[in-house]
Scaffold this motif. Structure first.
Motif, PDB file in Angstrom:
ATOM      1  N   LEU A 105       0.838  -1.194   0.000  1.00  0.00           N
ATOM      2  CA  LEU A 105       0.000   0.000   0.000  1.00  0.00           C
ATOM      3  C   LEU A 105       0.877   1.250   0.000  1.00  0.00           C
ATOM      4  O   LEU A 105       0.633   2.198  -0.753  1.00  0.00           O
ATOM      5  CB  LEU A 105      -0.925  -0.021   1.222  1.00  0.00           C
ATOM      6  N   ASN A 106       1.914   1.257   0.816  1.00  0.00           N
ATOM      7  CA  ASN A 106       2.836   2.396   0.860  1.00  0.00           C
ATOM      8  C   ASN A 106       3.641   2.530  -0.427  1.00  0.00           C
ATOM      9  O   ASN A 106       3.922   3.628  -0.875  1.00  0.00           O
ATOM     10  CB  ASN A 106       3.778   2.272   2.065  1.00  0.00           C
ATOM     11  N   LYS A 147      -4.870   3.924   0.194  1.00  0.00           N
ATOM     12  CA  LYS A 147      -3.771   4.524   0.928  1.00  0.00           C
ATOM     13  C   LYS A 147      -4.283   5.785   1.607  1.00  0.00           C
ATOM     14  O   LYS A 147      -4.898   6.631   0.951  1.00  0.00           O
ATOM     15  CB  LYS A 147      -2.620   4.861  -0.032  1.00  0.00           C
TER      16      LYS A 147
END
Length: 150
Positions: A105-106, A147
């Motif tokens: 996700l990051n 995110k």
């Protein structure tokens, strides 16, 4: 003991083992394309990252994120499929999988996950990994994990 390893060419036999021993519902996902070698090639080619889940050194699951999902053209679709053994260690897999998904996700931004309507375990796993239902296209349900905005 559960362990995730980044896929490398030396692990191709482990990937074959998983594809040849899929859970029944995972087999159904590939019913339209039963060629194991083609499915392996597609996942290797389309994945940004692919990990193999091992339990006591035995390969039990593929876990990854695709650059482009072959059907809906979504970017960054998370996937997992495996043998019956992964179900016996679901709690451990979810715990370690959440960490991996947070990293993806990051790194990639919003993630998606698809589940066929007949595959109730995929619904449960998507929610366990923190994905939320977004919409469905016929029998395919799409989940998303967004995110957080900075």
């Amino acid at each position: 003991m559960i362990e995730l390893k980044d896929y490398s060419e030396e692990m191709l036999e482990d990937v074959r083992y998983i594809f040849n021993n899929l859970r029944l519902d995972d087999q159904r996902m590939f019913a339209d394309s039963p060629d194991v070698e083609e499915n392996i090639r597609l996942h290797i080619e389309k994945s940004c990252e692919m990990k193999i889940v091992y339990i006591n050194d035995k390969p039990v699951c593929l876990f990854g994120v695709t650059e482009r999902y072959p059907v809906l053209k979504w970017r960054y679709m998370a996937f997992h499929f495996g043998t019956d053994e992964v179900d016996r260690h679901k709690k451990s897999f979810v715990k370690i999988g959440r960490e991996v998904i947070e990293g993806w996700l990051n790194k990639y931004g919003n993630l998606y996950m698809a589940a066929y309507s007949y595959y109730k375990k995929s619904f449960v796993m998507a929610k366990a990994f923190g994905f939320k239902f977004k919409f469905n296209v016929h029998e395919i349900y799409i989940f998303t994990k967004e995110k957080p905005q900075a």
